[in-house]
Motif scaffolding. Structure first.
Motif, PDB file in Angstrom:
ATOM      1  N   ILE A 504      41.653  37.497  41.566  1.00  0.00           N
ATOM      2  CA  ILE A 504      42.327  38.299  42.604  1.00  0.00           C
ATOM      3  C   ILE A 504      43.544  38.989  41.999  1.00  0.00           C
ATOM      4  N   ALA A 505      44.320  38.219  41.214  1.00  0.00           N
ATOM      5  CA  ALA A 505      45.524  38.778  40.581  1.00  0.00           C
ATOM      6  C   ALA A 505      45.179  39.928  39.640  1.00  0.00           C
ATOM      7  N   GLU A 506      44.042  39.815  38.959  1.00  0.00           N
ATOM      8  CA  GLU A 506      43.619  40.890  38.052  1.00  0.00           C
ATOM      9  C   GLU A 506      43.410  42.201  38.798  1.00  0.00           C
ATOM     10  N   LYS A 507      42.940  42.109  40.050  1.00  0.00           N
ATOM     11  CA  LYS A 507      42.620  43.311  40.825  1.00  0.00           C
ATOM     12  C   LYS A 507      43.824  43.865  41.587  1.00  0.00           C
ATOM     13  N   ILE A 508      44.629  42.987  42.194  1.00  0.00           N
ATOM     14  CA  ILE A 508      45.684  43.491  43.104  1.00  0.00           C
ATOM     15  C   ILE A 508      47.081  43.011  42.721  1.00  0.00           C
ATOM     16  N   GLY A 509      47.209  42.318  41.577  1.00  0.00           N
ATOM     17  CA  GLY A 509      48.513  41.799  41.185  1.00  0.00           C
ATOM     18  C   GLY A 509      48.788  40.448  41.829  1.00  0.00           C
ATOM     19  N   GLU A 510      49.964  39.869  41.535  1.00  0.00           N
ATOM     20  CA  GLU A 510      50.275  38.509  41.987  1.00  0.00           C
ATOM     21  C   GLU A 510      51.111  38.456  43.257  1.00  0.00           C
ATOM     22  N   ASP A 511      51.466  39.617  43.823  1.00  0.00           N
ATOM     23  CA  ASP A 511      52.330  39.601  45.013  1.00  0.00           C
ATOM     24  C   ASP A 511      51.685  38.881  46.190  1.00  0.00           C
ATOM     25  N   TYR A 512      50.357  38.858  46.252  1.00  0.00           N
ATOM     26  CA  TYR A 512      49.660  38.216  47.375  1.00  0.00           C
ATOM     27  C   TYR A 512      49.990  36.730  47.479  1.00  0.00           C
ATOM     28  N   ILE A 513      50.429  36.117  46.374  1.00  0.00           N
ATOM     29  CA  ILE A 513      50.704  34.674  46.362  1.00  0.00           C
ATOM     30  C   ILE A 513      51.846  34.332  47.322  1.00  0.00           C
ATOM     31  N   CYS A 514      52.710  35.310  47.578  1.00  0.00           N
ATOM     32  CA  CYS A 514      53.791  35.108  48.550  1.00  0.00           C
ATOM     33  C   CYS A 514      53.633  35.992  49.785  1.00  0.00           C
ATOM     34  N   ASP A 515      52.555  36.768  49.838  1.00  0.00           N
ATOM     35  CA  ASP A 515      52.346  37.676  50.967  1.00  0.00           C
ATOM     36  C   ASP A 515      50.847  37.883  51.148  1.00  0.00           C
ATOM     37  N   LEU A 516      50.245  37.056  51.976  1.00  0.00           N
ATOM     38  CA  LEU A 516      48.781  37.075  52.104  1.00  0.00           C
ATOM     39  C   LEU A 516      48.258  38.365  52.733  1.00  0.00           C
ATOM     40  N   ASP A 517      49.133  39.143  53.375  1.00  0.00           N
ATOM     41  CA  ASP A 517      48.688  40.442  53.888  1.00  0.00           C
ATOM     42  C   ASP A 517      48.194  41.349  52.752  1.00  0.00           C
ATOM     43  N   GLN A 518      48.679  41.072  51.547  1.00  0.00           N
ATOM     44  CA  GLN A 518      48.266  41.872  50.385  1.00  0.00           C
ATOM     45  C   GLN A 518      46.770  41.732  50.104  1.00  0.00           C
ATOM     46  N   LEU A 519      46.159  40.652  50.600  1.00  0.00           N
ATOM     47  CA  LEU A 519      44.723  40.454  50.350  1.00  0.00           C
ATOM     48  C   LEU A 519      43.874  41.576  50.951  1.00  0.00           C
ATOM     49  N   LYS A 520      44.454  42.327  51.893  1.00  0.00           N
ATOM     50  CA  LYS A 520      43.720  43.465  52.464  1.00  0.00           C
ATOM     51  C   LYS A 520      43.353  44.487  51.393  1.00  0.00           C
ATOM     52  N   LYS A 521      44.119  44.476  50.301  1.00  0.00           N
ATOM     53  CA  LYS A 521      43.820  45.403  49.193  1.00  0.00           C
ATOM     54  C   LYS A 521      42.438  45.135  48.587  1.00  0.00           C
ATOM     55  N   LEU A 522      41.930  43.918  48.778  1.00  0.00           N
ATOM     56  CA  LEU A 522      40.609  43.577  48.223  1.00  0.00           C
ATOM     57  C   LEU A 522      39.482  44.339  48.927  1.00  0.00           C
ATOM     58  N   LEU A 523      39.778  44.889  50.110  1.00  0.00           N
ATOM     59  CA  LEU A 523      38.750  45.661  50.817  1.00  0.00           C
ATOM     60  C   LEU A 523      38.278  46.843  49.969  1.00  0.00           C
ATOM     61  N   ALA A 524      39.139  47.315  49.105  1.00  0.00           N
ATOM     62  CA  ALA A 524      38.758  48.444  48.242  1.00  0.00           C
ATOM     63  C   ALA A 524      37.689  48.050  47.226  1.00  0.00           C
ATOM     64  N   PHE A 525      37.504  46.740  47.037  1.00  0.00           N
ATOM     65  CA  PHE A 525      36.543  46.265  46.024  1.00  0.00           C
ATOM     66  C   PHE A 525      35.326  45.589  46.653  1.00  0.00           C
ATOM     67  N   VAL A 526      35.109  45.858  47.944  1.00  0.00           N
ATOM     68  CA  VAL A 526      34.022  45.178  48.644  1.00  0.00           C
ATOM     69  C   VAL A 526      32.651  45.555  48.075  1.00  0.00           C
ATOM     70  N   ASN A 527      32.548  46.710  47.468  1.00  0.00           N
ATOM     71  CA  ASN A 527      31.284  47.139  46.855  1.00  0.00           C
ATOM     72  C   ASN A 527      31.373  47.211  45.329  1.00  0.00           C
ATOM     73  N   ASP A 528      32.422  46.643  44.775  1.00  0.00           N
ATOM     74  CA  ASP A 528      32.621  46.638  43.326  1.00  0.00           C
ATOM     75  C   ASP A 528      31.772  45.519  42.721  1.00  0.00           C
ATOM     76  N   GLU A 529      30.677  45.898  42.038  1.00  0.00           N
ATOM     77  CA  GLU A 529      29.731  44.895  41.548  1.00  0.00           C
ATOM     78  C   GLU A 529      30.375  43.947  40.538  1.00  0.00           C
ATOM     79  N   GLY A 530      31.256  44.477  39.700  1.00  0.00           N
ATOM     80  CA  GLY A 530      31.925  43.623  38.716  1.00  0.00           C
ATOM     81  C   GLY A 530      32.767  42.554  39.387  1.00  0.00           C
ATOM     82  N   PHE A 531      33.502  42.942  40.434  1.00  0.00           N
ATOM     83  CA  PHE A 531      34.353  41.987  41.156  1.00  0.00           C
ATOM     84  C   PHE A 531      33.494  40.963  41.901  1.00  0.00           C
TER      85      PHE A 531
END
Length: 656
Positions: A504-531
């Protein structure tokens, strides 16, 4: 998933997180050997793995001490509003790995221990869980402490340092057997005793009305000795404090005891006082009205409030007037959060101190108390709500009984003015429940005495307003709020599932560890086969590793590609483990009926402890293990269905 052990895997993981500094590693090795030598008085020839664990714990703890002292100095200088979280339970689990994560020391410690020729996982497994809680209530308290430290809030956890925490569960012939949790047997490297802050707590006695005011006299005194544990925030240099009280008998013996031969018995009787902090009551969502339990509840409240008021008075604000402390600003500097009704006595105790000791008027003391205290409700189950017999209060806490009666009188007077003639409503809203025996409803005391009441989930908070506390909600709707329970992602993601945390950190950085709202950034990788492949790979590695653990511990070989169906929580009829059993039986019967049909393989894992006196819960455990015996040994079923009871599930098992 805990960290990989092979050199190749370990170095691969370190490359993702960043290399450990050579200087750091060298210092850690040097300090490890120093603690082994000077703290533990051992050398490598005679040291045991436990010695190595303690040497590592002390080494990591060294990195906390400076931050801990500086944090408290900062709070003194800035004098912020302080949060006091009062809870009879703090289910902290293990401290070593969590501290390494929060201080950013994990990689350096990994490398240092590797270079010393030791196994990090083996050392971590030696640490005892601080199992000072039953389940969700105690774990929520622990997560809040972590989160408040990570947010940089001036927060303190206050509870009891139980000598014996939640029992260890053994499964013998399918039945639960309890063993005492002697978690302090080898000492606790994370705590620091503070005997200089020992506080007297009074019990029993009688109430005297004197010209100088009301006095609580002829009491029996128990001493509360504090032990402080550091609570580090995540990579922010903040280290807060959890202060747990241990009961000690006072040293005074009457001189005549020496002369009449009662001295030995007098010394032996000290145990009666010290039993207060001996053991955690192992009940979850069940009220047990024992005198010792009421003593525990008052003990933590009385000691804590004396400590809170001492700190307020010695703060820059509180000490401005050398003659008399003004309590007008007390609610602006102090917030007391009651974790369920167990610390409800904070309300009458604060009133007692303000009125009897500090000589405030009742009205002023009530305003201060009400603005200071807030209450979290955890359950609507009738059997869980605390209703203490009046006669027990009369014996143990006579002054508090009179204060509660006065709170109730004024409360009902206000209700009567608002709803004239509605006697049934007044009966329902009373703090005192008539009957044989008369009882004090502690939830009602909390609602009346606090300025805010919250449930722990949206649906729960709505149920409180619509059913259990409907009358109180109609009377003061502004008091009721919701705070949905959460968990700290530091322990429950970064620590427990480091592989997932890393990708997760590789894709969106480590800020999510203190701010779980940042996990919404993972929506951009919902069709990313590598991820998607990376997530699947981590998941499969975790399942493979856990499959190996299950085979080793339970002698059951499972299909690591099967669906993992997990239900882990305290065993209760209302938590529906029995319904889960019926589902397992249904799946088993389907396979037996049509063995050639395609089925998704499933491994069902159920874990959790039953209160020792809860016979039905113990029967449910026995049923689950019996079902497992049948299913796991049926060759027709094979690896399409397996059932495993996770023995002695605890916080540290989650790290597997």
């Amino acid at each position: 998933m805990s960290r990989p052990k092979t050199d190749m895997e370990r170095r691969k993981q370190i490359s993702v997180r960043g290399l450990a500094g050579v200087e750091n590693v060298t210092d850690l090795k040097k300090n490890f050997n120093r603690h082994l030598h000077f703290t533990l008085v051992k050398d490598r020839n005679v040291s045991t793995p436990r010695d190595y664990y303690f040497a590592l714990a002390h080494t990591v703890r060294d990195h906390l001490v400076g931050r801990w002292i500086r944090t408290q100095q900062y709070y003194y200088e800035k004098d912020p509003k302080r949060i006091y979280y009062l809870s009879l339970e703090f289910y902290m689990g293990r401290t070593l790995q969590n501290t390494m994560v929060n201080l950013g020391l994990q990689n350096a410690c990994d490398e240092a221990i590797y270079q010393l020729g030791l196994d990090m996982e083996e050392l971590e497994d030696i640490e005892e869980d601080a199992g000072l809680g039953n389940g969700g209530l105690g774990r929520l308290a622990a997560c809040f402490l972590d989160s408040m430290a990570t947010l940089g809030l001036a927060a303190y956890g206050y509870g009891i340092r139980y000598e014996f925490g939640i029992f260890n569960q053994k499964i013998s012939n399918g039945w639960q057997v309890e063993e005492a949790d002697d978690w302090l047997r080898y000492g606790n490297p994370w705590e620091k005793a503070r005997p200089e802050y020992t506080i007297p707590v009074n019990f029993y006695g009688r109430v005297d009305h004197t010209p100088e005011g009301i006095k609580w006299v002829d009491t029996q005194v128990v001493l509360a000795l504090p032990y402080d544990t550091p609570v580090p925030g995540y990579k922010n240099n903040t280290v807060n404090t959890m202060r747990l009280w241990s009961a000690k008998a006072p040293n005074e013996f009457k001189l005549e005891d020496f002369n009449v031969g009662g001295y030995i018995q007098a010394v032996l009787d000290r145990n009666l006082a010290e039993n207060i902090s001996r053991v955690l009551y192992p009940n979850d969502n069940f009220f047990e009205g024992k005198e010792l339990r009421l003593k525990q509840e008052y003990f933590v409240v009385a000691a804590t409030l004396q400590d809170v008021i001492r700190r307020f008075k010695s703060s820059k604000f509180g000490s401005r007037d050398p003659v008399r402390t003004t309590f007008d600003a007390f609610p602006d500097k102090v917030a007391i959060q009651l974790n369920d009704t167990h610390p409800a006595l904070a309300i009458p105790e604060l009133m007692r101190v303000l009125v009897d000791v500090e000589h405030l008027s009742w009205e002023k003391a009530w305003e201060v108390t009400n603005r200071t205290c807030a209450y979290t409700n955890h359950t609507v189950l009738p059997e869980a709500l605390e209703r203490w017999p009046v006669h027990l209060f009369e014996l143990l806490l006579p002054r508090h009984l009179s204060i509660i009666y006065e709170i109730n009188r004024r409360h009902l007077e206000n209700v009567g003015k608002k709803y004239p003639g509605d006697h049934d409503r007044m009966r329902r809203m009373s703090l005192i429940e008539e009957g044989d025996p008369k009882r004090i409803n502690m939830a009602h005391l909390c609602i009346v005495g606090a300025h805010a009441v919250n449930g722990v989930a949206r649906i729960h908070s709505e149920i409180l307003k619509k059913t259990v506390f409907k009358d109180f909600y109609e009377n003061e709707p502004e008091k009721f709020q919701n705070k949905t329970n959460g968990i700290t992602p530091r322990r429950w993601l970064v620590l427990c599932n480091s592989g997932l945390a890393d990708i997760i950190a590789e894709k969106i950085g480590e800020d999510y560890i203190c701010d779980l709202d940042q996990l919404k950034k993972l929506l951009a990788f919902v069709n990313d086969e590598g991820f998607i492949r990376a997530v699947a790979k981590v998941k499969q590695e975790n399942k493979l590793k856990f499959s190996v653990y299950l085979e080793k511990e339970y002698k059951v070989k499972i299909n690591p590609n099967s669906m993992f169906d997990v239900q882990v929580k305290r065993i209760h009829e209302y938590k529906r483990q029995l319904l889960n059993c019926l589902h397992i039986i249904t799946m088993y019967n389907r396979i037996k009926k049509e063995p050639n049909k395609q089925y998704t393989p499933r491994t069902v894992m159920i874990g959790g402890k039953a209160a020792p006196g809860y016979h039905m819960a113990k029967l449910i455990i026995r049923l689950i293990t019996a079902i497992g015996d049948v299913v796991n040994n049926d060759p027709v079923v094979g690896d399409r269905l397996k059932v495993i009871y996770l023995e002695n599930y605890r916080v540290s098992l989650a790290e597997k």
